[in-house]
Scaffold this motif. Structure first.
Motif, PDB file in Angstrom:
ATOM      1  N   GLU A 184       0.848  -1.390  -0.230  1.00  0.00           N
ATOM      2  CA  GLU A 184       0.022   0.015   0.230  1.00  0.00           C
ATOM      3  C   GLU A 184       0.752   0.987  -0.117  1.00  0.00           C
ATOM      4  O   GLU A 184       0.761   2.515  -0.435  1.00  0.00           O
ATOM      5  CB  GLU A 184      -0.699   0.067   2.003  1.00  0.00           C
ATOM      6  CG  GLU A 184      -1.680  -1.142   1.311  1.00  0.00           C
ATOM      7  CD  GLU A 184      -2.902  -0.370  -0.293  1.00  0.00           C
ATOM      8  OE1 GLU A 184      -3.389   0.150  -0.379  1.00  0.00           O
ATOM      9  OE2 GLU A 184      -4.009  -1.888  -0.569  1.00  0.00           O
ATOM     10  N   LEU A 185       1.202   1.042   0.692  1.00  0.00           N
ATOM     11  CA  LEU A 185       2.904   2.069   0.185  1.00  0.00           C
ATOM     12  C   LEU A 185       3.679   2.054  -0.498  1.00  0.00           C
ATOM     13  O   LEU A 185       3.791   3.598  -0.864  1.00  0.00           O
ATOM     14  CB  LEU A 185       4.235   2.175   1.988  1.00  0.00           C
ATOM     15  CG  LEU A 185       3.114   2.408   3.342  1.00  0.00           C
ATOM     16  CD1 LEU A 185       4.078   1.447   4.560  1.00  0.00           C
ATOM     17  CD2 LEU A 185       2.638   3.522   3.647  1.00  0.00           C
ATOM     18  N   ASN A 186       4.084   1.155  -1.181  1.00  0.00           N
ATOM     19  CA  ASN A 186       4.198   2.037  -2.086  1.00  0.00           C
ATOM     20  C   ASN A 186       3.570   1.398  -3.716  1.00  0.00           C
ATOM     21  O   ASN A 186       3.924   2.524  -4.667  1.00  0.00           O
ATOM     22  CB  ASN A 186       5.287   0.112  -2.841  1.00  0.00           C
ATOM     23  CG  ASN A 186       6.063  -0.012  -2.406  1.00  0.00           C
ATOM     24  OD1 ASN A 186       6.371  -1.662  -2.554  1.00  0.00           O
ATOM     25  ND2 ASN A 186       6.792   0.257  -1.369  1.00  0.00           N
ATOM     26  N   TYR A 187       2.745   1.698  -3.365  1.00  0.00           N
ATOM     27  CA  TYR A 187       0.916   2.593  -4.472  1.00  0.00           C
ATOM     28  C   TYR A 187       1.076   4.131  -3.931  1.00  0.00           C
ATOM     29  O   TYR A 187       0.958   4.402  -5.142  1.00  0.00           O
ATOM     30  CB  TYR A 187      -0.102   1.596  -3.898  1.00  0.00           C
ATOM     31  CG  TYR A 187      -1.135   1.535  -4.812  1.00  0.00           C
ATOM     32  CD1 TYR A 187      -0.997   1.632  -6.577  1.00  0.00           C
ATOM     33  CD2 TYR A 187      -2.387   2.775  -4.512  1.00  0.00           C
ATOM     34  CE1 TYR A 187      -2.305   1.809  -7.025  1.00  0.00           C
ATOM     35  CE2 TYR A 187      -3.290   3.350  -5.802  1.00  0.00           C
ATOM     36  CZ  TYR A 187      -3.070   2.184  -7.084  1.00  0.00           C
ATOM     37  OH  TYR A 187      -3.881   3.008  -7.437  1.00  0.00           O
ATOM     38  N   GLU A 188       1.393   4.235  -2.995  1.00  0.00           N
ATOM     39  CA  GLU A 188       1.140   5.865  -3.088  1.00  0.00           C
ATOM     40  C   GLU A 188       2.467   6.015  -2.925  1.00  0.00           C
ATOM     41  O   GLU A 188       2.900   8.124  -3.016  1.00  0.00           O
ATOM     42  CB  GLU A 188       0.998   5.955  -1.118  1.00  0.00           C
ATOM     43  CG  GLU A 188      -0.234   5.869  -0.644  1.00  0.00           C
ATOM     44  CD  GLU A 188      -1.038   6.428  -1.786  1.00  0.00           C
ATOM     45  OE1 GLU A 188      -1.345   7.395  -1.627  1.00  0.00           O
ATOM     46  OE2 GLU A 188      -2.439   5.527  -1.798  1.00  0.00           O
ATOM     47  N   GLY A 189       3.806   5.871  -3.687  1.00  0.00           N
ATOM     48  CA  GLY A 189       4.681   5.952  -3.868  1.00  0.00           C
ATOM     49  C   GLY A 189       5.862   6.854  -3.056  1.00  0.00           C
ATOM     50  O   GLY A 189       7.218   7.230  -3.024  1.00  0.00           O
ATOM     51  N   TYR A 190       5.734   5.860  -2.153  1.00  0.00           N
ATOM     52  CA  TYR A 190       6.777   5.429  -0.739  1.00  0.00           C
ATOM     53  C   TYR A 190       8.122   4.948  -1.612  1.00  0.00           C
ATOM     54  O   TYR A 190       7.798   3.909  -1.929  1.00  0.00           O
ATOM     55  CB  TYR A 190       6.667   5.354   0.780  1.00  0.00           C
ATOM     56  CG  TYR A 190       5.670   6.909   0.643  1.00  0.00           C
ATOM     57  CD1 TYR A 190       6.164   8.086   0.672  1.00  0.00           C
ATOM     58  CD2 TYR A 190       4.079   6.619   0.972  1.00  0.00           C
ATOM     59  CE1 TYR A 190       4.999   8.802   1.553  1.00  0.00           C
ATOM     60  CE2 TYR A 190       3.324   7.107   1.441  1.00  0.00           C
ATOM     61  CZ  TYR A 190       3.755   8.296   1.674  1.00  0.00           C
ATOM     62  OH  TYR A 190       2.639   9.726   1.626  1.00  0.00           O
ATOM     63  N   ASP A 239      -6.118   2.924   4.791  1.00  0.00           N
ATOM     64  CA  ASP A 239      -7.117   4.745   4.615  1.00  0.00           C
ATOM     65  C   ASP A 239      -6.632   5.376   5.780  1.00  0.00           C
ATOM     66  O   ASP A 239      -5.394   6.696   5.780  1.00  0.00           O
ATOM     67  CB  ASP A 239      -7.869   4.449   4.527  1.00  0.00           C
ATOM     68  CG  ASP A 239      -8.550   4.015   2.814  1.00  0.00           C
ATOM     69  OD1 ASP A 239      -7.568   3.209   2.455  1.00  0.00           O
ATOM     70  OD2 ASP A 239      -9.548   3.908   2.511  1.00  0.00           O
ATOM     71  N   HIS A 247       1.082  10.497   6.110  1.00  0.00           N
ATOM     72  CA  HIS A 247       0.323  12.033   5.223  1.00  0.00           C
ATOM     73  C   HIS A 247       0.259  13.318   6.362  1.00  0.00           C
ATOM     74  O   HIS A 247       1.743  14.051   5.926  1.00  0.00           O
ATOM     75  CB  HIS A 247      -0.846  12.304   4.294  1.00  0.00           C
ATOM     76  CG  HIS A 247      -1.242  11.145   3.015  1.00  0.00           C
ATOM     77  ND1 HIS A 247      -2.201  10.718   2.517  1.00  0.00           N
ATOM     78  CD2 HIS A 247       0.270  10.289   2.604  1.00  0.00           C
ATOM     79  CE1 HIS A 247      -1.808   9.848   1.998  1.00  0.00           C
ATOM     80  NE2 HIS A 247      -0.451   9.987   1.653  1.00  0.00           N
ATOM     81  N   LEU A 290      -2.842   5.598   6.180  1.00  0.00           N
ATOM     82  CA  LEU A 290      -1.835   6.203   5.116  1.00  0.00           C
ATOM     83  C   LEU A 290      -2.116   8.290   5.335  1.00  0.00           C
ATOM     84  O   LEU A 290      -1.472   8.878   5.412  1.00  0.00           O
ATOM     85  CB  LEU A 290      -2.788   5.969   3.168  1.00  0.00           C
ATOM     86  CG  LEU A 290      -2.357   4.959   3.524  1.00  0.00           C
ATOM     87  CD1 LEU A 290      -2.985   4.272   1.740  1.00  0.00           C
ATOM     88  CD2 LEU A 290      -0.768   4.712   3.202  1.00  0.00           C
ATOM     89  N   ALA A 291      -3.150   8.148   5.809  1.00  0.00           N
ATOM     90  CA  ALA A 291      -3.914   9.747   5.887  1.00  0.00           C
ATOM     91  C   ALA A 291      -2.853   9.776   7.167  1.00  0.00           C
ATOM     92  O   ALA A 291      -2.228  11.652   7.139  1.00  0.00           O
ATOM     93  CB  ALA A 291      -5.144   9.781   6.959  1.00  0.00           C
TER      94      ALA A 291
END
Length: 224
Positions: free
Chosen positions: A20-26, A107, A114, A110-111
């Protein structure tokens, strides 16, 4: 690229969160035990740590303490099944910036990631905050009242820093929860009362006048 250290001994959960973190670009580095995690946190130039409380070898709480003891200010989000107020306070006192209870929504996690990355990346040219005889240094994280050095925990410092950036303003408990803790803390305003009490004890240890005033039914303000 933003680099996150994920520390979780449940392999399937770690892999899920990593993806999930990879998908967010991390960029993500993963550790599965406490000792490996501590070494990675010290050697890798990470921007944030997601840290399970219960780990083999060394607990997440102890990792927090050790990182803060050497002045490492990397944002730390604790993952845990513990949900008592006393447990949350223990985690925050150890130096964690946030607290996510298992099972959690990805979610939501991830919030919070961020929020803390945005906050840590904000640069502020003002490093010395002053009010009356109170002085706070953001770089050294030292607080003085007159010439007396006041030892504060990580979260006490963050709370006082926020009040010092809004002198004279009445800050609601909800706003303090959001801005200082980074989330609603399950709506538990008791955590605010507890930390205000801690701060007052330390700031008024020599019978100095009260600077943190209670606004009944609303919140708190820094006022002479």
């Amino acid at each position: 690229m933003t680099h996150i250290l994920l520390v979780e001994d449940e392999v399937k959960l770690a892999r899920f969160v990593e993806l999930e973190l990879n998908y967010e670009g991390y960029q993500v580095s993963v550790a599965y035990d406490g000792l490996t995690a501590l070494t990675a946190a010290r050697k890798l130039n990470v921007d944030l740590v997601i840290l399970d409380w219960m780990l083999p070898g060394l607990s997440g709480l102890e990792i927090c303490r050790r990182l803060r003891s050497i002045g490492d200010k990397v944002p730390i989000i604790l993952l845990t099944v513990k949900d008592e107020v006393s447990d949350r306070i223990a985690g925050l006192e150890a130096g964690a910036d946030d607290y996510v209870v298992k099972p959690f929504s990805v979610d939501e996690l991830l919030a919070r990631v961020h929020v803390h990355l945005r906050r840590s990346h904000q640069e502020d040219a003002v490093y010395i905050l002053e009010f009356e005889e109170l002085s706070l240094n953001r770089r050294t994280r030292e607080v003085y009242r007159c010439q007396r050095l006041i030892e504060l925990t990580a979260k006490e410092f963050d709370l006082l820093e926020y009040l010092l950036t809004h002198p004279g303003q009445v800050i609601t408990c909800d706003r303090l929860l959001e801005e200082v803790w980074g989330y609603d803390f399950m709506g538990d305003v008791n955590i605010i009362e507890t930390y205000i009490h801690y701060l007052r004890l330390k700031l008024e240890a020599n019978n100095e006048k009260r600077l943190i005033q209670t606004v009944s039914g609303v919140g708190y303000t820094l006022r002479d």
